[in-house]
Design an enzyme around this catalytic site. Structure first.
Site, PDB file in Angstrom:
ATOM      1  NE  ARG A 154      -4.187  -1.662   0.357  1.00 15.75           N
ATOM      2  CZ  ARG A 154      -4.211  -2.865  -0.226  1.00 15.75           C
ATOM      3  NH1 ARG A 154      -3.181  -3.261  -0.959  1.00 15.75           N
ATOM      4  NH2 ARG A 154      -5.254  -3.652  -0.100  1.00 15.75           N
ATOM      5  CB  SER A 205      -9.252  -2.180   3.775  1.00 13.59           C
ATOM      6  OG  SER A 205      -9.469  -3.412   3.138  1.00 13.59           O
ATOM      7  CD  GLU A 275      -6.311   0.484   2.086  1.00 17.38           C
ATOM      8  OE1 GLU A 275      -5.841  -0.547   2.590  1.00 17.38           O
ATOM      9  OE2 GLU A 275      -7.075   0.476   1.103  1.00 17.38           O
TER      10      GLU A 275
HETATM   11  N1  EPU Z   1     -10.738 -11.771   9.387  1.00 17.51           N
HETATM   12  C1  EPU Z   1     -11.356 -12.010  10.594  1.00 17.51           C
HETATM   13  N2  EPU Z   1     -12.426 -11.222  10.929  1.00 17.51           N
HETATM   14  C2  EPU Z   1     -12.899 -10.235  10.125  1.00 17.51           C
HETATM   15  C3  EPU Z   1     -12.247  -9.999   8.909  1.00 17.51           C
HETATM   16  C4  EPU Z   1     -11.164 -10.787   8.539  1.00 17.51           C
HETATM   17  O1  EPU Z   1     -10.956 -12.880  11.351  1.00 17.51           O
HETATM   18  O2  EPU Z   1     -13.857  -9.563  10.508  1.00 17.51           O
HETATM   19  C5  EPU Z   1      -9.596 -12.610   8.998  1.00 17.51           C
HETATM   20  C6  EPU Z   1      -9.962 -13.487   7.794  1.00 17.51           C
HETATM   21  O3  EPU Z   1     -10.565 -14.674   8.192  1.00 17.51           O
HETATM   22  C7  EPU Z   1      -8.625 -13.695   7.131  1.00 17.51           C
HETATM   23  C8  EPU Z   1      -7.844 -12.409   7.456  1.00 17.51           C
HETATM   24  O4  EPU Z   1      -8.526 -11.804   8.540  1.00 17.51           O
HETATM   25  O5  EPU Z   1      -7.952 -14.787   7.714  1.00 17.51           O
HETATM   26  C9  EPU Z   1      -7.708 -11.474   6.288  1.00 17.51           C
HETATM   27  O6  EPU Z   1      -8.981 -11.076   5.819  1.00 17.51           O
HETATM   28  P1  EPU Z   1      -9.332 -10.953   4.243  1.00 17.51           P
HETATM   29  O7  EPU Z   1      -8.952 -12.218   3.534  1.00 17.51           O
HETATM   30  O8  EPU Z   1     -10.723 -10.469   4.124  1.00 17.51           O
HETATM   31  O9  EPU Z   1      -8.337  -9.875   3.700  1.00 17.51           O
HETATM   32  P2  EPU Z   1      -7.923  -8.448   4.270  1.00 17.51           P
HETATM   33  O10 EPU Z   1      -6.496  -8.547   4.697  1.00 17.51           O
HETATM   34  O11 EPU Z   1      -8.891  -7.920   5.244  1.00 17.51           O
HETATM   35  C10 EPU Z   1      -6.940  -7.464   2.044  1.00 17.51           C
HETATM   36  C11 EPU Z   1      -6.969  -6.071   1.459  1.00 17.51           C
HETATM   37  C12 EPU Z   1      -8.205  -5.900   0.562  1.00 17.51           C
HETATM   38  C13 EPU Z   1      -8.176  -6.975  -0.532  1.00 17.51           C
HETATM   39  C14 EPU Z   1      -8.200  -8.344   0.157  1.00 17.51           C
HETATM   40  C15 EPU Z   1      -8.181  -9.502  -0.813  1.00 17.51           C
HETATM   41  C16 EPU Z   1      -5.876  -4.631   3.095  1.00 17.51           C
HETATM   42  C17 EPU Z   1      -6.042  -3.647   4.191  1.00 17.51           C
HETATM   43  N3  EPU Z   1      -7.008  -5.077   2.531  1.00 17.51           N
HETATM   44  O12 EPU Z   1      -8.046  -7.551   2.934  1.00 17.51           O
HETATM   45  O13 EPU Z   1      -8.108  -4.630  -0.054  1.00 17.51           O
HETATM   46  O14 EPU Z   1      -9.278  -6.843  -1.400  1.00 17.51           O
HETATM   47  O15 EPU Z   1      -7.029  -8.451   1.019  1.00 17.51           O
HETATM   48  O16 EPU Z   1      -6.920  -9.749  -1.300  1.00 17.51           O
HETATM   49  O17 EPU Z   1      -4.737  -4.965   2.723  1.00 17.51           O
HETATM   50  C18 EPU Z   1      -8.729  -2.332   0.237  1.00 17.51           C
HETATM   51  O18 EPU Z   1      -7.527  -2.110   0.400  1.00 17.51           O
HETATM   52  O19 EPU Z   1      -9.591  -1.434   0.258  1.00 17.51           O
HETATM   53  C19 EPU Z   1      -9.147  -3.714   0.035  1.00 17.51           C
HETATM   54  C20 EPU Z   1     -10.427  -4.032  -0.025  1.00 17.51           C
END
Ligand code: EPU
Length: 299
Positions: A154, A205, A275
């Protein structure tokens, strides 16, 4: 140029007041002319990662939606900063080119996505990036290659040095439309099942993931899901999204962000870094909250 422009409808959060001056360049030449007149102007694409104050912004904003050309030459693709991620993904898919499938679910535009090195589903903008045409007041228009961009999670040099992205060139892989379409479908499926769609206004996010961990998981452990502040709330299915179902305000979002950040800091000793970008200069309480939210912890 439009004065006292109501921005709310154009934002993915459906929040925001009047911007004193908004410019709509359609070419690189227009863009440079605007920046010469308004060197402090804030450049925005699809306003999908920005929280704009309900009390507006007294400066100038440049909206790049009119800069939206895509050109494909063999496996090389050049997209202007205002091209929406979704449109770019669909266009290169038709040409059978792989590497940008993840952009299919992106609400943002190319300029902002390069600026922040957007990523999803194991792919990042930086992966297939070759170079960008950029602008800053000191250097005018110039090019940066992949190494110059200093891409990180990012992040890019553009954030550090206030460099605007005018267009970006990518080198893609010829893999055939069918395979690209299948990859896009799986990215969209992930997005639909894990993230709120834009009919429920949101800004993606809210916080970046801290190194080696997940903001969503940490926030979830603090029990913030469904926490309500005025018209906005933490989404019930993912704790790192704030949704705006009830015409909430920018202050509602910032107050909720402060509660979320505070909860994680108290429980885990980790200060989550926002972010999303805030834009506004007319509200004292919001400025106070931003100072707290965006202040980096001393290392
Ligand atoms: N999780 C929880 N509880 C929640 C949410 C998530 O336990 O309420 C756990 C999930 O089970 C998983 C982990 O946290 O093990 C990561 O969650 P997720 O796979 O949804 O991905 P993320 O890290 O929250 C990132 C990016 C997204 C991108 C997705 C898919 C960031 C801050 N966000 O989300 O990007 O679409 O991966 O690759 O890096 C954005 O930046 O706006 C965005 C949507």
């Amino acid at each position: 140029m439009q004065e006292n422009f109501e921005i709310k409808k154009l934002t993915s959060f459906k929040i925001g007041g009047q911007i004193a001056r908004v410019y709509f360049p359609e070419t690189e030449v227009d863009f440079v002319e605007v920046m010469a007149r308004e060197p402090q102007a804030v450049v925005l694409g699809n306003i999908s990662n920005v929280l704009i104050s309900d009390d507006g912004y007294s400066g100038a904003v440049v909206l790049t939606s009119g800069m939206n050309n895509i050109s494909i030459n063999g496996t090389t693709v050049v997209a202007d900063c205002g091209v929406k991620g979704q449109k770019l993904a669909q266009t290169v898919a038709k040409a059978g080119l792989g590497g940008l499938e993840f952009m299919i679910g992106f609400p943002g535009a190319v300029g902002g996505e390069v600026f922040m090195n957007a990523s999803a589903n194991g792919q990042a903008i930086s992966d297939n990036f070759i170079k960008a045409r950029c602008y800053c007041a000191e250097r005018g228009v110039f090019e940066l290659n992949k190494e110059d961009m200093k891409f990180g999670y990012r992040s890019s040099i553009c954030q550090e040095k206030n460099i605007k992205v005018l267009s970006a060139e990518f080198e893609l892989e010829e893999i055939g439309a069918e395979k690209v379409e299948a990859r896009m479908a799986s990215c969209l499926e992930f997005r639909r099942s894990h993230q709120p769609l834009l009919n429920l206004p949101n800004c993606g996010s809210i916080f970046k993931n801290p190194s080696g961990d997940s903001a969503g998981r940490l926030l979830d452990d603090c029990g913030v899901k469904n926490m309500v502040q005025g018209g906005v709330k933490v989404w019930e299915n993912h704790a790192n999204f704030i949704v705006n179902p009830n015409d909430g305000s920018s202050l509602d979002v910032l107050e909720l962000m402060a509660k979320m950040q505070g909860a994680v800091e108290e429980k885990f000793g980790i200060k989550l870094e926002p972010e999303i970008i805030y834009l506004g200069d007319n509200n004292k309480r919001e400025e106070e909250l931003c100072k707290m939210l965006y202040q980096k912890t001393q290392k």
